[in-house]
Scaffold this active site. Sequence first.
Site, PDB file in Angstrom:
ATOM      1  CB  ILE A  30      -2.412   1.262 -11.265  1.00  0.00           C
ATOM      2  CG1 ILE A  30      -2.691   0.471 -12.535  1.00  0.00           C
ATOM      3  CG2 ILE A  30      -1.288   2.255 -11.483  1.00  0.00           C
ATOM      4  CD1 ILE A  30      -3.964  -0.279 -12.526  1.00  0.00           C
ATOM      5  CG  HIS A  93      -2.920   9.648  -2.620  1.00  0.00           C
ATOM      6  ND1 HIS A  93      -2.595  10.791  -3.310  1.00  0.00           N
ATOM      7  CD2 HIS A  93      -1.805   8.867  -2.644  1.00  0.00           C
ATOM      8  CE1 HIS A  93      -1.342  10.707  -3.744  1.00  0.00           C
ATOM      9  NE2 HIS A  93      -0.831   9.546  -3.342  1.00  0.00           N
TER      10      HIS A  93
END
Length: 134
Positions: A30, A93
Site C-alpha cells: 500500500i 512476507h
Amino acid sequence: MATIFTKIVNGEIPCYKIAENDRFFSFLDINPVSKGHTLVIPKMETDYLFDLGDVDLCELMVFAKSVARAIDKSLSPMRTGVLVDGREVPHAHVHLIPIYSGRQKTALGEKLEVSKEEMARLADQIGNAWEPPL
Ligand code: 5GP
C-alpha cells in the site's frame, strides 16, 4: 488476534490482489517504493520469515518467483529485487521491488505516490501475467 495480512487474505481489509493459491497470497504494498512493489505472504501466520519450516520457506520463494516473473513480463523493469524486513507487520512476507534504473533506491523508507487507479491497473497487469508455479 489476526494479523493485518490475515485480514487481507480473508477479505476483511481490501487490497490490490495479484495472485493466490491455497497456501500463499500476493498483493501490492500500500506504500510502494516503486511501481508494482508487491508483497508475497504465506497464509499461515508466522511472524519471522526464518521461523517457517524449510519446505514452507522454499515454497514461498517459488511462489514469489512466479510473481516476480509476472512483474518482469508485465512491467518490464530491469529486474525485480527481493527484500525482507518484517519490522512493521508481524506476518512473514517478502517484498518484490521492480527496479527500473541503476540509480533507483529500493530501501523501504522512501515511498512513492501512486494513485488508486494506477494501483488497480498495476495489480491487473501483474495478475494477468501471473502463471502459477508448477
Ligand atoms: P515490513 O514489515 O517488511 O517492514 O513492512 C511491511 C510492509 O507492509 C510495508 O511496506 C507497508 O507499506 C505494508 N503494509 C502495511 N499495512 C498494509 C496494508 O494494510 N495493506 C498493504 N497492501 N500493505 C501494507
